[in-house]
Write a protein that holds these residues in place. Structure first.
Motif, PDB file in Angstrom:
ATOM      1  N   VAL A  45      82.955  67.061 -33.953  1.00  0.00           N
ATOM      2  CA  VAL A  45      81.815  67.827 -33.457  1.00  0.00           C
ATOM      3  C   VAL A  45      80.739  66.895 -32.893  1.00  0.00           C
ATOM      4  O   VAL A  45      80.510  65.792 -33.403  1.00  0.00           O
ATOM      5  CB  VAL A  45      81.226  68.702 -34.586  1.00  0.00           C
ATOM      6  N   ASP A  46      80.100  67.355 -31.825  1.00  0.00           N
ATOM      7  CA  ASP A  46      78.949  66.681 -31.231  1.00  0.00           C
ATOM      8  C   ASP A  46      77.705  67.432 -31.692  1.00  0.00           C
ATOM      9  O   ASP A  46      77.509  68.596 -31.355  1.00  0.00           O
ATOM     10  CB  ASP A  46      79.078  66.714 -29.699  1.00  0.00           C
ATOM     11  N   LEU A  47      76.856  66.757 -32.473  1.00  0.00           N
ATOM     12  CA  LEU A  47      75.653  67.376 -33.026  1.00  0.00           C
ATOM     13  C   LEU A  47      74.410  67.081 -32.198  1.00  0.00           C
ATOM     14  O   LEU A  47      73.301  67.448 -32.588  1.00  0.00           O
ATOM     15  CB  LEU A  47      75.429  66.907 -34.471  1.00  0.00           C
ATOM     16  N   LYS A  48      74.565  66.393 -31.067  1.00  0.00           N
ATOM     17  CA  LYS A  48      73.448  66.109 -30.160  1.00  0.00           C
ATOM     18  C   LYS A  48      72.347  65.279 -30.812  1.00  0.00           C
ATOM     19  O   LYS A  48      71.188  65.369 -30.411  1.00  0.00           O
ATOM     20  CB  LYS A  48      72.835  67.420 -29.626  1.00  0.00           C
ATOM     21  N   CYS A  49      72.717  64.474 -31.793  1.00  0.00           N
ATOM     22  CA  CYS A  49      71.709  63.614 -32.428  1.00  0.00           C
ATOM     23  C   CYS A  49      72.212  62.187 -32.540  1.00  0.00           C
ATOM     24  O   CYS A  49      71.754  61.429 -33.398  1.00  0.00           O
ATOM     25  CB  CYS A  49      71.315  64.168 -33.796  1.00  0.00           C
ATOM     26  N   GLY A  50      73.176  61.825 -31.660  1.00  0.00           N
ATOM     27  CA  GLY A  50      73.734  60.487 -31.749  1.00  0.00           C
ATOM     28  C   GLY A  50      74.412  60.290 -33.086  1.00  0.00           C
ATOM     29  O   GLY A  50      75.090  61.174 -33.602  1.00  0.00           O
ATOM     30  N   HIS A  51      74.187  59.120 -33.657  1.00  0.00           N
ATOM     31  CA  HIS A  51      74.685  58.822 -35.002  1.00  0.00           C
ATOM     32  C   HIS A  51      73.519  58.601 -35.955  1.00  0.00           C
ATOM     33  O   HIS A  51      73.616  57.842 -36.916  1.00  0.00           O
ATOM     34  CB  HIS A  51      75.589  57.580 -34.967  1.00  0.00           C
ATOM     35  N   GLU A  52      72.402  59.298 -35.696  1.00  0.00           N
ATOM     36  CA  GLU A  52      71.199  59.078 -36.500  1.00  0.00           C
ATOM     37  C   GLU A  52      71.298  59.695 -37.888  1.00  0.00           C
ATOM     38  O   GLU A  52      70.562  59.319 -38.790  1.00  0.00           O
ATOM     39  CB  GLU A  52      69.975  59.663 -35.775  1.00  0.00           C
ATOM     40  N   TRP A  53      72.190  60.655 -38.056  1.00  0.00           N
ATOM     41  CA  TRP A  53      72.281  61.352 -39.338  1.00  0.00           C
ATOM     42  C   TRP A  53      73.376  60.760 -40.191  1.00  0.00           C
ATOM     43  O   TRP A  53      74.498  60.528 -39.743  1.00  0.00           O
ATOM     44  CB  TRP A  53      72.582  62.827 -39.083  1.00  0.00           C
ATOM     45  N   THR A  54      73.050  60.502 -41.446  1.00  0.00           N
ATOM     46  CA  THR A  54      74.044  60.134 -42.448  1.00  0.00           C
ATOM     47  C   THR A  54      73.991  61.188 -43.556  1.00  0.00           C
ATOM     48  O   THR A  54      73.031  61.236 -44.311  1.00  0.00           O
ATOM     49  CB  THR A  54      73.763  58.741 -43.041  1.00  0.00           C
ATOM     50  N   PRO A  55      74.992  62.072 -43.623  1.00  0.00           N
ATOM     51  CA  PRO A  55      74.917  63.170 -44.592  1.00  0.00           C
ATOM     52  C   PRO A  55      74.980  62.678 -46.027  1.00  0.00           C
ATOM     53  O   PRO A  55      75.729  61.755 -46.351  1.00  0.00           O
ATOM     54  CB  PRO A  55      76.139  64.026 -44.249  1.00  0.00           C
ATOM     55  N   SER A  56      74.196  63.297 -46.859  1.00  0.00           N
ATOM     56  CA  SER A  56      74.218  62.979 -48.280  1.00  0.00           C
ATOM     57  C   SER A  56      75.380  63.704 -48.948  1.00  0.00           C
ATOM     58  O   SER A  56      75.981  64.619 -48.388  1.00  0.00           O
ATOM     59  CB  SER A  56      72.904  63.414 -48.928  1.00  0.00           C
TER      60      SER A  56
ATOM     61  N   LYS B 296      70.714  74.559 -38.596  1.00  0.00           N
ATOM     62  CA  LYS B 296      69.628  75.348 -38.041  1.00  0.00           C
ATOM     63  C   LYS B 296      69.770  75.431 -36.527  1.00  0.00           C
ATOM     64  O   LYS B 296      70.425  74.602 -35.899  1.00  0.00           O
ATOM     65  CB  LYS B 296      68.279  74.726 -38.409  1.00  0.00           C
ATOM     66  N   GLU B 297      69.122  76.419 -35.938  1.00  0.00           N
ATOM     67  CA  GLU B 297      69.334  76.693 -34.522  1.00  0.00           C
ATOM     68  C   GLU B 297      68.789  75.604 -33.608  1.00  0.00           C
ATOM     69  O   GLU B 297      69.138  75.566 -32.425  1.00  0.00           O
ATOM     70  CB  GLU B 297      68.710  78.044 -34.155  1.00  0.00           C
ATOM     71  N   ASP B 298      67.937  74.699 -34.097  1.00  0.00           N
ATOM     72  CA  ASP B 298      67.469  73.613 -33.227  1.00  0.00           C
ATOM     73  C   ASP B 298      68.477  72.468 -33.169  1.00  0.00           C
ATOM     74  O   ASP B 298      68.274  71.485 -32.464  1.00  0.00           O
ATOM     75  CB  ASP B 298      66.100  73.089 -33.664  1.00  0.00           C
ATOM     76  N   ILE B 299      69.583  72.593 -33.904  1.00  0.00           N
ATOM     77  CA  ILE B 299      70.694  71.646 -33.796  1.00  0.00           C
ATOM     78  C   ILE B 299      71.833  72.391 -33.095  1.00  0.00           C
ATOM     79  O   ILE B 299      72.519  73.212 -33.698  1.00  0.00           O
ATOM     80  CB  ILE B 299      71.160  71.144 -35.179  1.00  0.00           C
ATOM     81  N   LEU B 300      72.015  72.132 -31.804  1.00  0.00           N
ATOM     82  CA  LEU B 300      73.085  72.800 -31.072  1.00  0.00           C
ATOM     83  C   LEU B 300      74.406  72.126 -31.402  1.00  0.00           C
ATOM     84  O   LEU B 300      74.589  70.935 -31.165  1.00  0.00           O
ATOM     85  CB  LEU B 300      72.829  72.740 -29.566  1.00  0.00           C
ATOM     86  N   VAL B 301      75.333  72.888 -31.964  1.00  0.00           N
ATOM     87  CA  VAL B 301      76.630  72.377 -32.393  1.00  0.00           C
ATOM     88  C   VAL B 301      77.635  72.589 -31.275  1.00  0.00           C
ATOM     89  O   VAL B 301      77.841  73.716 -30.817  1.00  0.00           O
ATOM     90  CB  VAL B 301      77.103  73.081 -33.683  1.00  0.00           C
ATOM     91  N   GLU B 302      78.269  71.500 -30.825  1.00  0.00           N
ATOM     92  CA  GLU B 302      79.277  71.603 -29.775  1.00  0.00           C
ATOM     93  C   GLU B 302      80.589  71.057 -30.333  1.00  0.00           C
ATOM     94  O   GLU B 302      80.778  69.849 -30.444  1.00  0.00           O
ATOM     95  CB  GLU B 302      78.830  70.819 -28.538  1.00  0.00           C
ATOM     96  N   LEU B 303      81.476  71.973 -30.692  1.00  0.00           N
ATOM     97  CA  LEU B 303      82.757  71.581 -31.256  1.00  0.00           C
ATOM     98  C   LEU B 303      83.614  70.922 -30.187  1.00  0.00           C
ATOM     99  O   LEU B 303      83.723  71.440 -29.075  1.00  0.00           O
ATOM    100  CB  LEU B 303      83.492  72.789 -31.833  1.00  0.00           C
ATOM    101  N   HIS B 304      84.220  69.808 -30.533  1.00  0.00           N
ATOM    102  CA  HIS B 304      85.091  69.120 -29.583  1.00  0.00           C
ATOM    103  C   HIS B 304      86.526  69.593 -29.738  1.00  0.00           C
ATOM    104  O   HIS B 304      87.109  70.184 -28.830  1.00  0.00           O
ATOM    105  CB  HIS B 304      85.001  67.603 -29.772  1.00  0.00           C
ATOM    106  N   SER B 305      87.115  69.369 -30.902  1.00  0.00           N
ATOM    107  CA  SER B 305      88.509  69.739 -31.121  1.00  0.00           C
ATOM    108  C   SER B 305      88.876  69.480 -32.569  1.00  0.00           C
ATOM    109  O   SER B 305      88.091  68.910 -33.336  1.00  0.00           O
ATOM    110  CB  SER B 305      89.444  68.921 -30.219  1.00  0.00           C
ATOM    111  N   PHE B 306      90.067  69.913 -32.944  1.00  0.00           N
ATOM    112  CA  PHE B 306      90.671  69.450 -34.186  1.00  0.00           C
ATOM    113  C   PHE B 306      92.114  69.084 -33.879  1.00  0.00           C
ATOM    114  O   PHE B 306      92.810  69.813 -33.179  1.00  0.00           O
ATOM    115  CB  PHE B 306      90.564  70.481 -35.320  1.00  0.00           C
TER     116      PHE B 306
END
Length: 349
Positions: free
Chosen positions: A197-208, A173-183
């Motif tokens: 990728v830097d998701l601007k949320c630290g490491h707070e998210w653990t994807p299901s 969603k647009e309130d999560i600014l995605v900043e690609l680093h590299s591959f």
């Protein structure tokens, strides 16, 4: 911890990104348990005034404008001789210098070559299918059933990383600014293709597992659209303007330019533009139905928390039974250490 981040979106976003006119229904993952993650991301991106979509659109327009400018520099249409070597027979073609591509050559020779040719060899150099030919050339075409597909497999892996980066850029969603680093550089033996990728949320998210399957689904949607990989070489100055919103690309551009005569090579699929030396496969349709994004590892780059997304896939027309591909999927969940010698890794997400 903070599972079900609720920031992934599927068909509608994908169709918007790639400028499709057909209507589709957006599907959102339940977000009731992820308010803290969104709060962290909003706080970290409060100083930004752009959205992922607006940045994509800006870069794509700049890509179009520069492509048109370069075409206008061609004073006249000159013919070049292109000697094709391969099946069904060797052919001498007369094509347009700076405009015709290996794919255009295939159009003169038959549908079979158009469908299966994923990469070209021009005067002994690996060449994108949609990259214009610059001089009299010998042309060979490469497909996935060749006896030695080593270089094509590398191009496929690189292209998958590029597609994964595009998926990451559109999936939130647009309130999560995605900043690609590299591959990192492709290494098929590593067992996975990668995008950081830097998701601007630290490491707070653990994807299901459900959320990771959404990324896989979006990869398949890209494949269904058969989007060409478009290549464009630009000045370092233009690339800096194009990627000024991305702090990581902005730092990478000067060092790349120093090694390549002040030039930066860009690629585009749909309206997603990124930096890569290439070459890439002809279009996204060469990605087969076997494609999985099974892991997102938590890493730290120069003190910044990031996620390393990893995937595994087979090219179109390459078949493997379920048990064998499951083994590849399991291997792809292990952290790929490519380029991580100077990075710190946290626990896998």
């Amino acid at each position: 911890m903070y599972k079900n981040m609720s920031v992934l979106r599927e068909a509608l976003v994908c169709s918007n990104l790639f400028q499709k006119s057909q209507k589709s229904k957006a599907v959102f993952i339940d977000m009731t348990r992820n308010r803290y993650v969104h709060q962290v991301s909003r706080q970290m991106t409060a100083t930004f005034h752009n959205t992922n979509q607006s940045i994509r659109e800006k870069r794509s327009k700049m890509f179009d404008d520069e492509k048109k400018r370069q075409l206008n520099l061609i004073p006249r249409i000159d013919k070049i001789e292109v000697q094709y070597e391969g099946v069904p027979e060797n052919v001498l073609l007369y094509l347009n210098k700076g405009m015709s591509t290996p794919y255009n050559a295939c159009q003169h020779m038959g549908e079979m070559l158009m469908d299966r040719s994923a990469l070209a060899i021009v005067n002994g150099q690996f060449w994108d299918m949609h990259r214009p030919l610059e001089e009299d050339s010998t042309l060979k075409l490469v497909h996935f059933h060749d006896k030695d597909p080593f270089h094509l497999n590398r191009a496929f892996w690189r292209s998958c990383s590029f597609m994964l980066s595009a998926v990451l850029d559109l999936a939130f969603k647009e309130d999560i600014l995605v900043e690609l680093h590299s591959f990192p550089a492709p290494n098929v033996a590593s067992g996975s293709f990668v995008a950081d990728v830097d998701l601007k949320c630290g490491h707070e998210w653990t994807p299901s597992g459900e959320e990771l399957r959404v990324f896989s689904s979006l990869m398949h949607k890209l494949a269904e659209q058969k989007l060409n990989f478009e290549r464009l070489v630009v000045s370092a100055e233009l690339a800096s303007d194009m990627f000024q919103e991305n702090q990581y690309k902005s730092k990478q551009i000067p060092s790349i330019a120093d090694n390549y005569n002040d030039k930066i090579t860009l690629y585009r699929i749909g309206d997603y533009v990124d930096i890569s030396g290439g070459p890439m496969i002809g279009n996204t349709g060469f990605l087969g139905r076997r494609c999985t994004i099974p892991a997102a590892h938590k890493i730290t780059v120069d003190g910044t928390p990031m996620y390393r997304f990893q995937g595994v896939a087979l090219p179109k027309g390459i078949h493997l039974n379920h048990v064998a591909f499951s083994a590849l999927e399991e291997r792809a969940t292990r952290i790929n250490m490519a380029g991580l010698s100077s990075l710190n890794t946290a626990q896998p997400a």
